[in-house]
Write a protein that holds these residues in place. Structure first.
Motif, PDB file in Angstrom:
ATOM      1  N   LYS A 352      26.270 -35.674  47.933  1.00  0.00           N
ATOM      2  CA  LYS A 352      26.006 -36.465  49.149  1.00  0.00           C
ATOM      3  C   LYS A 352      26.560 -37.878  49.023  1.00  0.00           C
ATOM      4  O   LYS A 352      27.013 -38.471  50.010  1.00  0.00           O
ATOM      5  CB  LYS A 352      24.502 -36.500  49.456  1.00  0.00           C
ATOM      6  N   GLN A 355      30.118 -37.749  49.784  1.00  0.00           N
ATOM      7  CA  GLN A 355      30.298 -37.633  51.238  1.00  0.00           C
ATOM      8  C   GLN A 355      30.060 -38.968  51.937  1.00  0.00           C
ATOM      9  O   GLN A 355      30.778 -39.315  52.880  1.00  0.00           O
ATOM     10  CB  GLN A 355      29.367 -36.533  51.779  1.00  0.00           C
ATOM     11  N   GLU A 356      29.075 -39.713  51.446  1.00  0.00           N
ATOM     12  CA  GLU A 356      28.807 -41.030  52.034  1.00  0.00           C
ATOM     13  C   GLU A 356      30.026 -41.950  51.846  1.00  0.00           C
ATOM     14  O   GLU A 356      30.512 -42.571  52.794  1.00  0.00           O
ATOM     15  CB  GLU A 356      27.570 -41.643  51.350  1.00  0.00           C
ATOM     16  N   GLN A 362      26.677 -36.016  55.300  1.00  0.00           N
ATOM     17  CA  GLN A 362      26.042 -35.851  53.983  1.00  0.00           C
ATOM     18  C   GLN A 362      25.234 -34.556  53.926  1.00  0.00           C
ATOM     19  O   GLN A 362      24.012 -34.555  54.075  1.00  0.00           O
ATOM     20  CB  GLN A 362      25.183 -37.071  53.677  1.00  0.00           C
ATOM     21  N   GLY A 364      25.925 -32.166  51.301  1.00  0.00           N
ATOM     22  CA  GLY A 364      25.984 -31.584  49.957  1.00  0.00           C
ATOM     23  C   GLY A 364      27.028 -30.487  49.845  1.00  0.00           C
ATOM     24  O   GLY A 364      28.003 -30.472  50.595  1.00  0.00           O
ATOM     25  N   PRO A 404      31.842 -31.058  47.029  1.00  0.00           N
ATOM     26  CA  PRO A 404      31.038 -31.052  48.264  1.00  0.00           C
ATOM     27  C   PRO A 404      31.870 -30.698  49.496  1.00  0.00           C
ATOM     28  O   PRO A 404      33.093 -30.833  49.491  1.00  0.00           O
ATOM     29  CB  PRO A 404      30.546 -32.497  48.376  1.00  0.00           C
TER      30      PRO A 404
END
Ligand SMILES: [Zn+2]
Length: 479
Positions: A352, A355-356, A362, A364, A404
């Motif tokens: 996450k 992704q952020e 976010q 996962g 991810p």
């Protein structure tokens, strides 16, 4: 319990074994056990290849790590095949059927990264495994070893081959291995690739051709006597202008990219030399060739306009992947048997965070098993030299989550995951899925025939012809 019910129950007991949460048929349970036994060593090899991050045709230590482990496990290893020092074939067993698995291990320049969810290079500007090939090669070797151990247990017969295939990212090493006829005696080949999802991959890729254009002019003072100059960079600019106008008139499936490698050195000299790396792609090789012809012709036009000489040199080219749905269905069943990958809270938080930082939702990791998709006529995406293998032997492809969801590929984020447990889990999952699929083939000659007959049908009358220049592969000379 009736007699036939009892027999059925006994039969279940002897053919299925439960490993953890997963109930597997006996041979697949043996595979799972083999991989569990080799797990620590496989992770060590993958991490060592990750740490070395060797690029195109320079993968000496990575190739050695894999080929040595194959040899240690009883494989007969031939190193330096097809004129490439880092290419090898590891073989075990004898006779028919012959099943092979591909393993890549080259890194990408400039994306060095620590195993952290934020961008932080180990060495600024150094190479990194931004396509997860450290996992790719190691997982495939793990699968080959698991099959070897199934042979040793007397459960299956035949030959298993592991192909160590260098320089996928730059020169497409497999083309020379195909030219050397290394897959001529193979019945079915298996391959996989690290990704952001788990799927039995039944999509093709893009065919491409890589070439180099050089312009040769006459140097002169850019202000004092420019009339004495003939500018190679004028030709380069005219060429790229032509290519950019041409974009409007190609089919939507075509991609044209260029990289200016030399446009002159200083502003006060009319450059006498310019160089461009050009790449043309299409979803089909048949569509690619006329675009390639046209792009070469434009070099002549640009040279005429700038009154300079020019030279076009072919680097190499690859085919699109020839899909095999029969093989894909076998793989799909094994993915369903294995189920999704379980991640710890720490791993989910790591995913996450990536992704952020990369501006993605976010969510996962996505490790749900995707249903087998319809094969698209014109897929998007990149290219792979697995394409050339797939026109010479029936090929089954797999994608497994090692990063991810929506992670930008060929980036620091992929490098980060490939050196820690998210990557390791995907790698071991891929080993299991590929070995289980190979076991199905070894156990069932009719299945092999079905896969091969689809291959013949899809290949049709196409006569495979590699797009490579005469002579040996472009191995960089060691300083
Ligand atoms: Zn790759």
């Amino acid at each position: 319990m009736k007699k036939n019910q009892l027999l059925f129950f006994l039969c279940l007991l002897t053919t299925f074994t439960t490993i953890g949460q997963i109930k597997l048929p006996k041979n697949k349970a043996i595979i799972n056990k083999s991989l569990e036994k080799h797990k620590t060593e496989l992770i060590k090899i993958s991490d060592a290849i990750w740490a070395k991050s060797e690029t195109a045709f320079e993968e000496y230590e990575s190739s050695k790590l894999l080929s040595d482990y194959a040899e240690k496990n009883g494989f007969n290893v031939q190193r330096g095949v097809a004129g490439m020092p880092t290419a090898f074939v590891a073989t075990y067993g004898s006779g028919s059927p012959v099943i092979s698995v591909l393993g890549e291990f080259d890194a990408l320049p400039g994306i060095s990264q620590k195993t952290l969810p934020t961008k932080e290079p180990i060495v600024e500007g150094a190479a990194g495994h931004g396509c997860g090939h450290n996992l790719f090669g190691t997982a495939s070797l793990g699968a080959a070893i698991a099959i070897k151990e199934l042979m040793d247990a007397g459960k299956i017969k035949g030959t298993i081959k592991f192909f160590g295939t260098p320089s996928e990212e730059k020169f497409f090493g497999k083309i020379w291995m195909v030219r050397a006829g290394l897959w001529n005696d193979v019945d079915v080949n298996i391959s996989w690739h690290p990704g952001d999802n788990i799927e039995s991959d039944v999509q093709s890729s893009l065919a491409l051709v890589d070439f180099k254009i050089e312009f040769f002019g006459q140097a002169a003072h850019a202000s004092a006597d420019p009339w004495n100059g003939r500018s190679a960079s004028d030709a380069l600019e005219l060429y790229t202008t032509g290519i950019n106008y041409y974009r409007e008139h190609v089919k939507p499936t075509v991609r044209l990219h260029y990289h200016i490698q030399d446009g002159g050195q200083v502003v006060n000299v009319v450059p006498d030399y310019a160089k461009l790396w050009m790449r043309v792609r299409d979803t089909k090789r048949s569509g690619l060739l006329p675009v390639y012809e046209r792009a070469m012709k434009m070099a002549e036009g640009a040279a005429i306009m700038a009154n300079v000489d020019y030279k076009v040199s072919l680097i190499s080219g690859i085919y699109e992947v020839l899909v095999n749905r029969t093989g894909g269905e076998i793989m799909q069943k094994n993915l369903q048997l294995l189920g999704p990958i379980n991640y710890s809270d720490e791993e989910i938080a790591f995913g996450k965070k990536i992704q952020e930082v990369t501006g993605k939702p976010q969510v996962g990791m996505d490790s749900n098993i995707k249903p087998l998709e319809v094969t698209k006529e014109n897929p998007g995406g990149g290219s792979t030299d697995v394409g050339d293998v797939s026109w010479n032997v029936a090929n089954i492809n797999l994608s497994v989550t090692t990063a991810p969801k929506d992670t930008p590929w060929h980036s620091w984020a992929v490098v980060a995951c490939g050196g820690m447990s998210i990557g390791h889990k995907g790698m071991l999952y891929a080993s299991n899925a590929m070995a289980m699929t190979m076991a199905d083939l070894f156990e069932n000659p009719k299945l092999i025939e079905k896969v091969k007959s689809e291959f013949k049908e899809r290949k049709g009358d196409e006569v495979y012809e590699a797009i490579i220049p005469e002579g040996p592969p472009p191995i960089p000379t060691k300083l």
